[in-house]
Design a protein around this motif. Structure first.
Motif, PDB file in Angstrom:
ATOM      1  N   ARG A 258      85.173  71.470  18.820  1.00  0.00           N
ATOM      2  CA  ARG A 258      84.726  70.700  19.986  1.00  0.00           C
ATOM      3  C   ARG A 258      85.552  69.411  20.136  1.00  0.00           C
ATOM      4  O   ARG A 258      85.989  69.061  21.228  1.00  0.00           O
ATOM      5  N   VAL A 259      85.815  68.761  19.008  1.00  0.00           N
ATOM      6  CA  VAL A 259      86.608  67.520  19.035  1.00  0.00           C
ATOM      7  C   VAL A 259      88.021  67.820  19.534  1.00  0.00           C
ATOM      8  O   VAL A 259      88.559  67.145  20.412  1.00  0.00           O
ATOM      9  N   LEU A 260      88.623  68.872  18.954  1.00  0.00           N
ATOM     10  CA  LEU A 260      90.001  69.236  19.322  1.00  0.00           C
ATOM     11  C   LEU A 260      90.116  69.624  20.795  1.00  0.00           C
ATOM     12  O   LEU A 260      91.040  69.207  21.494  1.00  0.00           O
ATOM     13  N   ALA A 261      89.161  70.435  21.245  1.00  0.00           N
ATOM     14  CA  ALA A 261      89.206  70.902  22.636  1.00  0.00           C
ATOM     15  C   ALA A 261      89.098  69.718  23.592  1.00  0.00           C
ATOM     16  O   ALA A 261      89.782  69.668  24.620  1.00  0.00           O
ATOM     17  N   ASP A 262      88.264  68.740  23.225  1.00  0.00           N
ATOM     18  CA  ASP A 262      88.137  67.528  24.057  1.00  0.00           C
ATOM     19  C   ASP A 262      89.437  66.743  24.072  1.00  0.00           C
ATOM     20  O   ASP A 262      89.908  66.303  25.121  1.00  0.00           O
ATOM     21  N   GLN A 263      90.003  66.578  22.865  1.00  0.00           N
ATOM     22  CA  GLN A 263      91.260  65.814  22.744  1.00  0.00           C
ATOM     23  C   GLN A 263      92.368  66.429  23.586  1.00  0.00           C
ATOM     24  O   GLN A 263      93.106  65.748  24.292  1.00  0.00           O
ATOM     25  N   LEU A 264      92.488  67.742  23.484  1.00  0.00           N
ATOM     26  CA  LEU A 264      93.588  68.432  24.177  1.00  0.00           C
ATOM     27  C   LEU A 264      93.243  68.751  25.626  1.00  0.00           C
ATOM     28  O   LEU A 264      94.098  69.193  26.384  1.00  0.00           O
ATOM     29  N   ASP A 265      91.975  68.560  25.984  1.00  0.00           N
ATOM     30  CA  ASP A 265      91.487  68.888  27.320  1.00  0.00           C
ATOM     31  C   ASP A 265      91.749  70.360  27.646  1.00  0.00           C
ATOM     32  O   ASP A 265      92.311  70.691  28.697  1.00  0.00           O
ATOM     33  N   VAL A 266      91.383  71.244  26.718  1.00  0.00           N
ATOM     34  CA  VAL A 266      91.486  72.683  26.981  1.00  0.00           C
ATOM     35  C   VAL A 266      90.096  73.312  26.910  1.00  0.00           C
ATOM     36  O   VAL A 266      89.174  72.748  26.317  1.00  0.00           O
ATOM     37  N   ARG A 267      89.985  74.456  27.498  1.00  0.00           N
ATOM     38  CA  ARG A 267      88.699  75.132  27.584  1.00  0.00           C
ATOM     39  C   ARG A 267      88.469  76.017  26.360  1.00  0.00           C
ATOM     40  O   ARG A 267      89.366  76.214  25.544  1.00  0.00           O
ATOM     41  N   THR A 268      87.247  76.568  26.281  1.00  0.00           N
ATOM     42  CA  THR A 268      86.887  77.439  25.156  1.00  0.00           C
ATOM     43  C   THR A 268      86.281  78.722  25.709  1.00  0.00           C
ATOM     44  O   THR A 268      85.569  78.681  26.719  1.00  0.00           O
ATOM     45  N   GLN A 269      86.605  79.837  25.084  1.00  0.00           N
ATOM     46  CA  GLN A 269      85.925  81.080  25.440  1.00  0.00           C
ATOM     47  C   GLN A 269      85.467  81.791  24.171  1.00  0.00           C
ATOM     48  O   GLN A 269      86.118  81.712  23.135  1.00  0.00           O
ATOM     49  N   ILE A 270      84.320  82.436  24.253  1.00  0.00           N
ATOM     50  CA  ILE A 270      83.760  83.080  23.056  1.00  0.00           C
ATOM     51  C   ILE A 270      82.928  84.293  23.471  1.00  0.00           C
ATOM     52  O   ILE A 270      82.277  84.278  24.518  1.00  0.00           O
TER      53      ILE A 270
END
Ligand SMILES: [Zn+2]
Length: 441
Positions: free
Chosen positions: A206-218
């Motif tokens: 969650r921290v990394l995705a926020d930092q990089l401003d990328v989305r997540t899929q699962i």
């Protein structure tokens, strides 16, 4: 007269935005990879001097399909483990084969096989999650295909990485950083499923995705077995655990979401989560049928994915879109539950929105990338044409797709792939089949 790169002149054009519109005898003007004008053909011919004029007198032009969920390289495993449940399919068929064979070379060849099939059936953008994502990105760039490259995360070791921390580090160094500003490639994190991830890994993600401003899929709530396993191990449904860990938000693409409670649907709607609906994979693996009409009624953005060719078994979005429309009607006992117009929008613009790309692709609008597909409705099975939108959704087959452009490049020209050596690709695919067979017998 103004110069333009390409002027496409289909019999009908369905831009998707504005919604439920069919344009007759219009020209679509393409310059530097983007759509620059849409106007009546007569006016277009007077105004523009194109380098290429493509006339398609029996065809409908639409935005290219956006396949929001697949595992492209698994096309090499198409038909390898059929007629079993998801659990058996993974544990007895797919995982042992992957353990033995997944490599950069396998991902390269499998991804190219998938891209060839996708372009030939009208798809111009796919969202992928698989090992060696840097090879997926490289292959897409080589053949000039648009892709959202998901970087995998699981807790157990594979040929690509040893543990969750290494999956995330490699994702940054090999995919997210190098492709941060690429015209064809977007990136996201793709943790496999809640059962394959620890709480600590989710928090770090969650921290990394926020930092990089990328989305997540699962993959989420694909089967009742997945939910049961999570309850046994953690005492929580996967959704509840993700929600507590802060993963349920507007940058999440929940893949499958076959089994969701009313309160979970409510939270999804409030959070702005998108859903990747993969109806044929869910049917083939006996996972169930996602309640798409309920999701849409709640205001959730639902897009369409094929899942991999190992569980579908094709990457044909025309068939997937039709299946989505039929299932929505059948399960709700309402023939107006999902109109042809709504089904096409789910397979195009809603897909772009689910990937965060709606400002760039997914509809035929000036300023967007020229990601386009042309389908021949003069075939016997589509004649006569009363309503081209309805004929497209309920009659058209993949082999009626004649032309495809991605960022203005003519990728399928009269049914022929222009950037892929099909003969060589088929030879490599057969070599992989022989390797897979040798290891399972
Ligand atoms: Zn999947």
């Amino acid at each position: 007269m103004q110069h333009c790169d390409t002027l496409i002149a289909p019999r009908w054009c369905i831009p998707v935005e504005p919604s439920n519109v069919v344009l007759n005898d219009h020209g679509v003007v393409v310059n530097d990879g983007r759509i620059t004008d849409i106007l009546p053909l007569e006016e277009a011919r007077q105004k523009y001097q194109p380098s290429a004029f493509v006339e398609k007198s029996g065809h409908v032009l639409i935005p290219g399909f956006i396949n929001v969920h697949t595992h492209a390289a698994m096309s090499l495993m198409r038909g390898m483990a059929d007629d079993v449940s998801l659990d058996v399919w993974l544990r007895k068929g797919i995982w042992p084969a992957e353990e033995r064979w997944v490599s950069a070379e396998m991902v390269r060849d499998g991804t190219e096989l998938a891209i060839a099939e996708m372009i030939a059936s009208g798809t111009t953008c796919f969202s992928d999650q698989y090992f060696f994502p840097e090879i997926v990105a490289e292959t897409a760039v080589d053949v000039q295909m648009r892709a959202m490259v998901g970087t995998p995360i699981i807790e157990f070791p594979t040929a690509w990485a040893a543990n969750a921390a290494e999956y995330m580090n490699k994702a940054n160094d090999l995919v997210h950083d190098p492709y941060a500003d690429h015209p064809l490639i977007s990136t996201c994190f793709a943790p496999h499923s809640s059962n394959a991830m620890s709480d600590e890994s989710f928090i770090e993600l969650r921290v990394l995705a926020d930092q990089l401003d990328v989305r997540t899929q699962i993959h989420l709530h694909q089967t009742t077995a997945e939910i049961g396993e999570a309850l046994q191990r953690t005492g929580k449904r996967p959704f509840d655990r993700l929600h507590e860990l802060g993963i349920v938000n507007a940058s999440l693409l929940a893949v499958h979401a076959v089994h969701m409670s009313d309160s979970e649907i409510e939270v999804f709607a409030e959070s702005g989560v998108s859903i990747a609906h993969c109806p044929r994979s869910n049917l083939k693996l006996g996972s169930g049928i996602a309640p798409v009409t309920r999701y849409r009624a709640a205001g959730i953005n639902v897009a369409i994915g094929t899942d991999s060719a190992a569980s579908n078994n094709t990457l044909d979005m025309l068939s997937e879109m039709r299946m989505a429309a039929l299932l929505a009607r059948g399960t709700s006992a309402d023939a107006s539950a999902l109109s042809a117009n709504e089904a096409l929008r789910m397979a195009t613009l809603d897909g772009a929105a689910a990937l965060g790309l709606a400002h760039e692709t997914g509809s035929i609008e000036a300023g967007k990338w020229a990601d386009l597909a042309c389908i021949d409705l003069s075939h016997i099975n589509s004649q006569p044409v009363y309503d081209p939108l309805s004929q497209l959704v309920f009659t058209a087959r993949a082999d009626q797709v004649t032309d495809v452009w991605i960022a203005g490049k003519h990728q399928l020209d009269n049914g022929k792939l222009t950037h892929i050596d099909t003969e060589n690709l088929l030879a490599r695919s057969n070599e992989w089949r022989d390797r897979f067979v040798s290891s399972t017998h």
